[in-house]
Design a protein around this motif. Structure first.
Motif, mmCIF file in Angstrom:
data_model
loop_
_atom_site.group_PDB
_atom_site.id
_atom_site.type_symbol
_atom_site.label_atom_id
_atom_site.label_comp_id
_atom_site.label_asym_id
_atom_site.label_seq_id
_atom_site.Cartn_x
_atom_site.Cartn_y
_atom_site.Cartn_z
ATOM 1 N N THR A 268 3.531 3.446 -1.422
ATOM 2 C CA THR A 268 2.136 3.288 -1.028
ATOM 3 C C THR A 268 2.039 2.339 0.156
ATOM 4 O O THR A 268 2.858 1.434 0.314
ATOM 5 C CB THR A 268 1.284 2.756 -2.208
ATOM 6 N N LEU A 269 1.044 2.572 1.014
ATOM 7 C CA LEU A 269 0.795 1.737 2.182
ATOM 8 C C LEU A 269 -0.678 1.361 2.222
ATOM 9 O O LEU A 269 -1.544 2.145 1.828
ATOM 10 C CB LEU A 269 1.138 2.487 3.476
ATOM 11 N N SER A 270 -0.965 0.173 2.741
ATOM 12 C CA SER A 270 -2.351 -0.242 2.947
ATOM 13 C C SER A 270 -2.434 -1.083 4.209
ATOM 14 O O SER A 270 -1.747 -2.093 4.338
ATOM 15 C CB SER A 270 -2.875 -1.048 1.755
ATOM 16 N N ALA A 271 -3.274 -0.649 5.149
ATOM 17 C CA ALA A 271 -3.475 -1.388 6.395
ATOM 18 C C ALA A 271 -4.665 -2.323 6.245
ATOM 19 O O ALA A 271 -5.697 -1.950 5.683
ATOM 20 C CB ALA A 271 -3.710 -0.415 7.546
ATOM 21 N N SER A 272 -4.519 -3.538 6.759
ATOM 22 C CA SER A 272 -5.634 -4.477 6.757
ATOM 23 C C SER A 272 -6.722 -3.960 7.685
ATOM 24 O O SER A 272 -6.442 -3.548 8.815
ATOM 25 C CB SER A 272 -5.166 -5.859 7.215
ATOM 26 N N GLN A 273 -7.972 -3.986 7.212
ATOM 27 C CA GLN A 273 -9.092 -3.583 8.061
ATOM 28 C C GLN A 273 -9.723 -4.781 8.751
ATOM 29 O O GLN A 273 -10.760 -4.647 9.402
ATOM 30 C CB GLN A 273 -10.120 -2.831 7.216
ATOM 31 N N VAL A 274 -9.104 -5.940 8.630
ATOM 32 C CA VAL A 274 -9.587 -7.166 9.265
ATOM 33 C C VAL A 274 -8.628 -7.622 10.351
ATOM 34 O O VAL A 274 -9.032 -7.953 11.467
ATOM 35 C CB VAL A 274 -9.790 -8.288 8.222
ATOM 36 N N HIS A 275 -7.328 -7.640 10.032
ATOM 37 C CA HIS A 275 -6.309 -8.126 10.956
ATOM 38 C C HIS A 275 -5.516 -6.945 11.501
ATOM 39 O O HIS A 275 -4.674 -6.367 10.801
ATOM 40 C CB HIS A 275 -5.387 -9.127 10.268
ATOM 41 N N GLY A 276 -5.785 -6.565 12.741
ATOM 42 C CA GLY A 276 -5.069 -5.450 13.349
ATOM 43 C C GLY A 276 -3.582 -5.735 13.461
ATOM 44 O O GLY A 276 -3.176 -6.818 13.864
ATOM 45 N N GLY A 277 -2.759 -4.762 13.076
ATOM 46 C CA GLY A 277 -1.310 -4.929 13.132
ATOM 47 C C GLY A 277 -0.702 -5.401 11.830
ATOM 48 O O GLY A 277 0.521 -5.456 11.693
ATOM 49 N N GLN A 278 -1.536 -5.724 10.849
ATOM 50 C CA GLN A 278 -1.029 -6.202 9.562
ATOM 51 C C GLN A 278 -1.182 -5.110 8.500
ATOM 52 O O GLN A 278 -2.225 -4.470 8.406
ATOM 53 C CB GLN A 278 -1.790 -7.447 9.139
ATOM 54 N N PHE A 279 -0.131 -4.897 7.722
ATOM 55 C CA PHE A 279 -0.187 -3.904 6.656
ATOM 56 C C PHE A 279 0.763 -4.289 5.533
ATOM 57 O O PHE A 279 1.696 -5.085 5.719
ATOM 58 C CB PHE A 279 0.151 -2.502 7.176
ATOM 59 N N ALA A 280 0.507 -3.749 4.348
ATOM 60 C CA ALA A 280 1.323 -4.015 3.173
ATOM 61 C C ALA A 280 1.949 -2.718 2.686
ATOM 62 O O ALA A 280 1.356 -1.638 2.810
ATOM 63 C CB ALA A 280 0.487 -4.640 2.064
ATOM 64 N N ALA A 281 3.137 -2.826 2.113
ATOM 65 C CA ALA A 281 3.855 -1.663 1.598
ATOM 66 C C ALA A 281 4.317 -1.946 0.175
ATOM 67 O O ALA A 281 4.843 -3.027 -0.115
ATOM 68 C CB ALA A 281 5.063 -1.334 2.481
ATOM 69 N N GLY A 282 4.116 -0.973 -0.706
ATOM 70 C CA GLY A 282 4.627 -1.049 -2.067
ATOM 71 C C GLY A 282 5.787 -0.094 -2.231
ATOM 72 O O GLY A 282 5.772 1.019 -1.673
ATOM 73 N N PHE A 283 6.787 -0.502 -3.006
ATOM 74 C CA PHE A 283 8.026 0.259 -3.118
ATOM 75 C C PHE A 283 8.229 0.765 -4.550
ATOM 76 O O PHE A 283 7.625 0.259 -5.501
ATOM 77 C CB PHE A 283 9.218 -0.607 -2.705
ATOM 78 N N VAL A 284 9.119 1.731 -4.687
ATOM 79 C CA VAL A 284 9.345 2.335 -6.002
ATOM 80 C C VAL A 284 10.090 1.397 -6.941
ATOM 81 O O VAL A 284 10.124 1.638 -8.157
ATOM 82 C CB VAL A 284 10.114 3.672 -5.875
ATOM 83 N N ASP A 285 10.688 0.324 -6.426
ATOM 84 C CA ASP A 285 11.387 -0.637 -7.287
ATOM 85 C C ASP A 285 10.516 -1.832 -7.657
ATOM 86 O O ASP A 285 11.021 -2.825 -8.186
ATOM 87 C CB ASP A 285 12.679 -1.103 -6.616
ATOM 88 N N GLY A 286 9.204 -1.766 -7.370
ATOM 89 C CA GLY A 286 8.298 -2.844 -7.735
ATOM 90 C C GLY A 286 8.105 -3.910 -6.679
ATOM 91 O O GLY A 286 7.312 -4.838 -6.879
ATOM 92 N N TYR A 287 8.792 -3.802 -5.547
ATOM 93 C CA TYR A 287 8.646 -4.784 -4.475
ATOM 94 C C TYR A 287 7.360 -4.541 -3.686
ATOM 95 O O TYR A 287 6.891 -3.410 -3.551
ATOM 96 C CB TYR A 287 9.830 -4.701 -3.512
ATOM 97 N N VAL A 288 6.821 -5.604 -3.133
ATOM 98 C CA VAL A 288 5.705 -5.567 -2.200
ATOM 99 C C VAL A 288 6.130 -6.346 -0.957
ATOM 100 O O VAL A 288 6.628 -7.470 -1.061
ATOM 101 C CB VAL A 288 4.429 -6.186 -2.795
ATOM 102 N N ARG A 289 5.953 -5.734 0.215
ATOM 103 C CA ARG A 289 6.278 -6.400 1.471
ATOM 104 C C ARG A 289 5.079 -6.355 2.407
ATOM 105 O O ARG A 289 4.412 -5.327 2.520
ATOM 106 C CB ARG A 289 7.497 -5.753 2.135
#
Length: 296
Positions: free
Chosen positions: A135-156
């Protein structure tokens, strides 16, 4: 007054107040590729409909609300570097209005960053994991910032404006390691919190300034969590499960309401109003207002 529904290869646009179908059209001719995500580009002014397929192909339509008059603006493959012959890479994408970027990844080791206006690949960011992004989610406040969720439970968390690009990495879903099925930034203009949900049923709140473990967590479902929605402005989140239940919470994790529905496949809040759209595996789509009451 409209919402868009994905169904295999079809895009359907509905007037939700009248429960009437406005338009319906084929996105492509390949049933096995399906549709993975829908995004509205320039949602407040002459909006376009971005349709992402499971193989990473992107198609952007204009005049999508005019029956039979929709026009394909552009089409391209957002995923590069996957193994030859792979029909499906389980592509995940998200659109960032602030920067004009589209982020795309899936079962590969990179995250593609596209400038949609120029139709140009801005960057290919290493995911820094042997596991795929779920899964991916882009910040709608800070351009260029986004979060990624992984199948092993990690968040980056990534920020393409910084030299390192990786801001922080944590594994909040570590009690029962299951895939991250939903992720989103906390509502408000000073978003420093990421909300993350795993298939195991737990929802975690991560403060990106602390770069450490979650500061708050709660169990939203007893396993089988399938969808998460975080309202862009209102302090509410919603989760859905394969066990036919939608729960709505405030940002402290207090249950505000629950609703029985078919096996939940997707959830989405209206960007400005307190309206929640829910899609079920049986093809039923429901719209809920802020009068959602707890199931008895």
């Amino acid at each position: 007054m409209k919402f868009v529904v994905k169904s295999f290869i079809f895009s359907r646009i509905w007037n939700y107040e009248k429960a009437s179908l406005i338009n319906s059209f084929d996105n492509h001719d390949y049933l096995e590729k399906g549709i993975s995500q829908l995004c509205l580009v320039n949602e407040l002014d002459d909006s376009l409909l971005l349709v992402a397929s499971n193989d990473g192909n992107i198609r952007i339509w204009k005049d999508y609300t005019l029956k039979g008059k929709q026009k394909l603006v552009t089409a391209f493959s957002s995923i590069h570097g996957h193994k030859p012959g792979m029909r499906c890479v389980d592509a995940v994408v998200d659109w960032q209005q602030e920067s004009g970027y589209l982020y795309a990844s899936g079962e590969l080791s990179s995250i593609m960053v596209w400038d949609l206006e120029k139709e140009h690949l801005v960057n290919s960011i290493p995911s820094l994991s042997a596991c795929s992004i779920s899964t991916l989610s882009a910040s709608q406040v800070h351009g260029g910032q986004f979060a990624a969720g992984f199948v092993d439970g990690y968040v980056r968390l990534f920020d393409i404006r910084t030299p390192e690009m990786l801001v922080c990495a944590t594994r909040p879903h570590n009690q029962r390691v299951e895939r991250v099925v939903g992720i989103g930034f906390q509502p408000g203009l000073n978003a420093v919190t990421i909300v993350s949900a795993s298939q195991a049923g737990d929802i975690q709140f991560l403060d990106i300034r602390r770069h450490k473990d979650a500061y708050h967590r709660f169990e939203a479902h007893t396993g089988s969590l399938t969808a998460l929605a975080v309202h862009r402005h209102a302090p509410i989140i919603a989760s859905g499960s394969a066990k036919q239940l939608i729960n709505v919470f405030n940002l402290e994790g207090e249950l505000l309401g629950a609703q029985k529905i078919g096996s939940v496949s997707c959830l989405a809040f209206h960007p400005y109003q307190v309206l929640l759209a829910a899609g079920a595996a049986d093809g039923c789509v429901s719209i809920y207002a802020d009068e959602i009451s707890a199931a008895k």
